[in-house]
Motif scaffolding. Structure first.
Motif, mmCIF file in Angstrom:
data_model
loop_
_atom_site.group_PDB
_atom_site.id
_atom_site.type_symbol
_atom_site.label_atom_id
_atom_site.label_comp_id
_atom_site.label_asym_id
_atom_site.label_seq_id
_atom_site.Cartn_x
_atom_site.Cartn_y
_atom_site.Cartn_z
ATOM 1 N N PHE A 55 44.541 17.646 21.317
ATOM 2 C CA PHE A 55 44.658 18.863 22.133
ATOM 3 C C PHE A 55 43.279 19.285 22.640
ATOM 4 O O PHE A 55 42.271 19.140 21.955
ATOM 5 N N LEU A 109 47.943 27.490 21.259
ATOM 6 C CA LEU A 109 48.724 27.242 20.057
ATOM 7 C C LEU A 109 48.418 28.294 18.994
ATOM 8 O O LEU A 109 49.336 28.884 18.403
ATOM 9 N N GLU A 151 50.760 18.551 24.201
ATOM 10 C CA GLU A 151 50.048 19.277 25.252
ATOM 11 C C GLU A 151 50.199 18.486 26.537
ATOM 12 O O GLU A 151 49.997 17.273 26.559
ATOM 13 N N ASP A 176 53.146 19.275 13.332
ATOM 14 C CA ASP A 176 52.281 18.814 14.425
ATOM 15 C C ASP A 176 52.917 17.690 15.229
ATOM 16 O O ASP A 176 52.650 17.547 16.417
ATOM 17 N N THR A 177 53.760 16.892 14.592
ATOM 18 C CA THR A 177 54.415 15.784 15.306
ATOM 19 C C THR A 177 55.403 16.277 16.356
ATOM 20 O O THR A 177 55.836 15.502 17.197
ATOM 21 N N ALA A 201 56.593 22.810 22.200
ATOM 22 C CA ALA A 201 57.091 22.593 20.842
ATOM 23 C C ALA A 201 58.522 22.091 20.970
ATOM 24 O O ALA A 201 59.329 22.677 21.688
ATOM 25 N N ARG A 215 48.931 16.414 19.010
ATOM 26 C CA ARG A 215 48.144 17.515 18.441
ATOM 27 C C ARG A 215 46.688 17.153 18.132
ATOM 28 O O ARG A 215 45.792 17.927 18.452
ATOM 29 N N GLU A 249 44.557 24.205 22.082
ATOM 30 C CA GLU A 249 44.424 24.730 20.720
ATOM 31 C C GLU A 249 44.458 26.256 20.710
ATOM 32 O O GLU A 249 45.091 26.872 19.864
ATOM 33 N N LEU A 300 54.660 18.755 18.467
ATOM 34 C CA LEU A 300 53.862 19.456 19.487
ATOM 35 C C LEU A 300 53.239 18.474 20.467
ATOM 36 O O LEU A 300 52.746 17.410 20.084
ATOM 37 N N VAL A 334 51.596 23.848 26.448
ATOM 38 C CA VAL A 334 51.882 23.358 25.103
ATOM 39 C C VAL A 334 53.391 23.438 24.918
ATOM 40 O O VAL A 334 54.013 24.451 25.226
#
Length: 180
Positions: free
Chosen positions: A167, A175, A98, A93-94, A141, A164, A172, A96, A139
């Protein structure tokens, strides 16, 4: 950088994501070699605001959240995510972020890519971005969490950036649809 007390200018420029990373010298070698390091009683004292390493103190901000001092640590890079993993958003999650457009403005795909490459020094092979159909949300990554942290601290001028936990429903959904 300085050599024997002479200012030789800027040695290199750091990418934005390293702006809050303390930099300390490192020495490494292979096979049969020796090195001698002098950290005190320097022949050429560093000019202000620089100080010899021997003068580093914990209050200089070189300790992390757990209290580990950078001067006593061995650093290794965090593992970089594989291309397939971040193209499927299968990253921590770190890694990602938005991006949301401001107001009624849509996110310009080319400007986002140009900003990531030009302003953040993140090559196209080190991130994957998917834009919502309405292009008000994207989003991203990243192959490395430091790149994501950098974008969160300094988002593109045409957007706001969110980690994250923050979001939107649209982020979401994008994702979850992209993840395996």
């Amino acid at each position: 950088y300085f050599l024997n007390g002479e200012d030789l200018g800027v040695a290199f420029r750091l990418p934005v994501w390293m702006s809050d990373v303390p930099l300390l010298p490192a020495i490494c070698g292979r096979e049969d070699w020796r090195v001698r390091v002098r950290a005190a009683d320097l022949h050429y004292p560093p000019p202000a605001p620089y100080r010899p390493l021997v003068e580093l103190r914990p209050e200089d901000g070189l300790a992390d959240e757990q209290g580990y001092e950078a001067a006593c640590a061995v650093f290794a890079p965090a593992p970089q995510e594989r291309q397939r993993d971040f193209e499927q958003f299968d990253v921590p999650d770190t890694n990602l972020v938005e991006l949301r457009s401001q107001g009624d403005e849509t996110l310009d795909k080319d400007r986002v890519h140009d900003w990531l490459k030009g302003q953040c020094d993140i090559p196209a092979t080190a991130y994957h971005v998917v834009f919502a159909d309405a292009e008000h949300c994207a989003v991203v990554a990243f192959a490395h969490h430091r790149a994501a942290r950098s974008v969160l601290k300094m988002p593109p001028p045409m957007a706001s950036a969110f980690a994250r936990p923050d979001f939107s429903e649209e982020g979401e959904e994008m994702l979850q649809t992209a993840r395996p």
